[in-house]
Design a protein around this motif. Structure first.
Motif: not given
Ligand SMILES: Nc1nc2c(ncn2[C@@H]2O[C@H](COP(=O)(O)OP(=O)(O)OP(=O)(O)O)[C@@H](O)[C@H]2O)c(=O)[nH]1
Length: 197
Positions: A2-5, A48-54, A117-120
């Protein structure tokens, strides 16, 4: 998990980059591969996006080998009739393994580094199924995070008549995330004219 902040976004998010459209406003060309400032549009988005996600998934319906050369899995829509972005999201979502999925279009080459980060943060803190970006000018329904589970409903949605992203978002527990003063980051090059500017 589960995602947590406290988890960093790239640990809990996959991304789908949508590049499967017909590109009618760019003369039917494959928009993600069009050059902008020395690189294909999608290369800017990947950077831009690849470093932000798995993990990154590319949704494309033409030039599959050219897209695969960027080093990420490419998935085509289930049908070949260009049913719209929801068809691309559904096709890639079937392969995503994270609990959350970031969706972005291939024609926004200047997206914020803190987009995921902000959307999540909005989605997790408000127990939402989805959150999309808004700047001072307008909403960007295709710059959004979704709970992976919420994407399962797309199979049914795709059998109906309303295939608009906005219409589908209305069916989810969803709120906007403000990117105040960041209009330029959502630059959308969806016409040949906008690319030349
Ligand atoms: N996989 C997939 N993606 C799509 C489809 N239609 C649009 N997209 C993507 O969704 C995003 C927004 O698409 P639009 O700009 O509205 O449509 P487009 O087909 O790219 O361009 P136009 O034909 O000029 O409207 C872009 O990233 C497109 O690549 C589709 O049928 N399948």
């Amino acid at each position: 998990m589960a995602a947590t902040p406290s988890m960093s976004p790239h640990q809990q998010l996959d991304a789908i980059i949508l590049a499967g459209g017909e590109g009618r406003r760019v003369g039917g060309r494959d928009k993600g591969l069009l050059d902008w400032q020395g690189k294909p549009l999608i290369a800017w988005v990947i950077e831009c996006i690849a470093p932000q996600v798995k993990q990154v998934y590319i949704s494309a319906n033409r030039n599959i080998e050219a897209y695969a050369a960027f080093g990420y899995a490419v998935h085509t829509d289930q049908s070949n009739d260009f049913r719209g972005p929801l068809a691309g999201i559904a096709a890639c979502a079937a392969h995503c393994s994270s609990d959350w999925v970031l969706v972005v279009p291939c024609d926004c080459p200047a997206l914020p580094n803190e987009l995921a980060e902000k959307l999540l943060a909005t989605a997790v803190s408000e127990s939402l199924e989805a959150s999309y970006a808004v700047d001072e000018a307008r909403a960007h329904f295709l710059c959004a995070v979704f709970q992976k589970q919420a994407l399962e409903g797309l199979k049914t949605r795709l059998q109906g008549d309303d295939l608009s992203v906005k219409g589908w978002l209305k069916t989810l527990r969803c709120k906007p995330t403000a990117f105040a003063g960041m209009k330029d980051a959502f630059l959308n090059l969806n016409t040949l004219e906008s690319k030349r500017r």
